[in-house]
Design a protein around this motif. Sequence first.
Motif, PDB file in Angstrom:
ATOM      1  N   SER A 193       0.845  -1.195   0.000  1.00 50.86           N
ATOM      2  CA  SER A 193       0.000   0.000   0.000  1.00 50.86           C
ATOM      3  C   SER A 193       0.876   1.237   0.000  1.00 50.86           C
ATOM      4  O   SER A 193       2.002   1.224   0.515  1.00 50.86           O
ATOM      5  CB  SER A 193      -0.923   0.009   1.220  1.00 50.86           C
ATOM      6  N   LYS A 250      -5.809  -1.423  -6.820  1.00 50.64           N
ATOM      7  CA  LYS A 250      -6.762  -0.345  -6.602  1.00 50.64           C
ATOM      8  C   LYS A 250      -6.030   0.967  -6.406  1.00 50.64           C
ATOM      9  O   LYS A 250      -5.037   1.028  -5.685  1.00 50.64           O
ATOM     10  CB  LYS A 250      -7.639  -0.637  -5.376  1.00 50.64           C
ATOM     11  N   SER A 282      -6.953   5.229  -5.657  1.00 54.76           N
ATOM     12  CA  SER A 282      -7.997   6.211  -5.355  1.00 54.76           C
ATOM     13  C   SER A 282      -7.385   7.581  -5.155  1.00 54.76           C
ATOM     14  O   SER A 282      -6.160   7.738  -5.063  1.00 54.76           O
ATOM     15  CB  SER A 282      -8.782   5.788  -4.109  1.00 54.76           C
ATOM     16  N   SER A 308     -11.257   7.102  -8.878  1.00 53.65           N
ATOM     17  CA  SER A 308     -10.592   5.855  -8.498  1.00 53.65           C
ATOM     18  C   SER A 308     -10.528   4.896  -9.680  1.00 53.65           C
ATOM     19  O   SER A 308     -11.333   4.968 -10.610  1.00 53.65           O
ATOM     20  CB  SER A 308     -11.319   5.193  -7.318  1.00 53.65           C
ATOM     21  N   SER A 310      -9.378   0.597 -10.808  1.00 54.25           N
ATOM     22  CA  SER A 310      -9.124  -0.758 -10.315  1.00 54.25           C
ATOM     23  C   SER A 310      -8.785  -1.676 -11.481  1.00 54.25           C
ATOM     24  O   SER A 310      -9.135  -1.402 -12.632  1.00 54.25           O
ATOM     25  CB  SER A 310     -10.339  -1.301  -9.551  1.00 54.25           C
ATOM     26  N   GLU A 369      -1.608  -8.061  -4.404  1.00 54.16           N
ATOM     27  CA  GLU A 369      -2.647  -7.114  -3.991  1.00 54.16           C
ATOM     28  C   GLU A 369      -1.980  -5.793  -3.617  1.00 54.16           C
ATOM     29  O   GLU A 369      -1.234  -5.715  -2.638  1.00 54.16           O
ATOM     30  CB  GLU A 369      -3.435  -7.675  -2.808  1.00 54.16           C
ATOM     31  N   THR A 411      -2.582  -1.411  -3.263  1.00 55.33           N
ATOM     32  CA  THR A 411      -3.496  -0.273  -3.212  1.00 55.33           C
ATOM     33  C   THR A 411      -2.699   1.011  -3.062  1.00 55.33           C
ATOM     34  O   THR A 411      -1.603   1.013  -2.480  1.00 55.33           O
ATOM     35  CB  THR A 411      -4.482  -0.399  -2.040  1.00 55.33           C
ATOM     36  N   THR A 412      -3.269   2.106  -3.567  1.00 53.26           N
ATOM     37  CA  THR A 412      -2.614   3.402  -3.406  1.00 53.26           C
ATOM     38  C   THR A 412      -3.656   4.504  -3.241  1.00 53.26           C
ATOM     39  O   THR A 412      -4.748   4.433  -3.808  1.00 53.26           O
ATOM     40  CB  THR A 412      -1.703   3.727  -4.607  1.00 53.26           C
TER      41      THR A 412
END
Length: 329
Positions: free
Chosen positions: A256, A277, A279, A301, A303, A316, A318-319
């Motif tokens: 992340s 993902k 956002s 956002s 994905s 997996e 996310t940012t």
Amino acid sequence: MQIANNLSVRNVWGSGLFGVMLLGVSQLALADPRTVVNERVSVSANEKIYLEVMSGEITIKAVDTNTFSVTGKLDEKATGYEFDSKDGFTRFEMTMPRQVNYRWNDKGNAAQLSFEVPVGSSVEFKGVNGNVSVSGIHGSSQIGTVNGEITATDLRNSVQLSSVNGEIKLSGASGRIELSSVNGEIEDTDSRGRISYEVVNGEIKASSSAEEVSVSTVNGDADLKLSGTTQLKLSTVNGEIDAALRDSAAPRISGSSVSGDIELKLDSSISARFELKASAGGSIDNKLSSDKASKAKYGPSRSLQFTLGSGDGSVELTTVSGDIKLEKL
């Protein structure tokens, strides 16, 4: 005439005495005020050793004998030292005044101490202002300093190295390894086992074949060259992580970022499911396959989900307000 000769003799004698006095003063000025230390004692092969030296240049070396020794000189400001060894525990502490005016760049008469410990011993070292060099300990190593550099080689089993304002340089370590620095850089080469890196306002440069790797940066960057890693955890705030992972067919990777970037380079033969993902204006750039990120119907956002190979592993990432980038090695 006689008076002149007497005056001449007195002048010569006076000049000679003055020269002797100056020589004596200069020798006193050059004299080393530091206390000499020379201690040696037989200990157990798995001795628990505690060392505390506030300032100086420190060397800790493992030897193939069941002996603990310390040689060198104390800091000129030291009031002495405490040394005891019994029942499998050995302790050495350089004692300092409660209040000491010590500047980091004042190294002229700092301590210079060399320690020898058994290979299988467990060593804990604490320092404030100074550099530490440690090698060959195969029991456990817990080395911490505030202002100074830690240089370590061939440490095994449990390894913990930490510095507040200084670099950590580690090579050839194995086992459970934890490296942390604030306002400093971490350099790691040829590590194996399980390792975690943590920096604040610093950088990480690593070349490792550890099976499990964990990375955390705050206002700092990480450049990782990994081989055979099966589990990888990444976290950054206001930083950038660039990780290249070779020879791992089905890794499990999670990561992340907040206002930071993650760039991941993987083998083209990787087998894994991907879930990405982004956002708050973040972006996803996938060059592992032809799959493209989709934009959310509402809000800024994006994905992306896709599978390569049989999907044995997982990735997996996310940012928030950052970038995610996937590339082939």
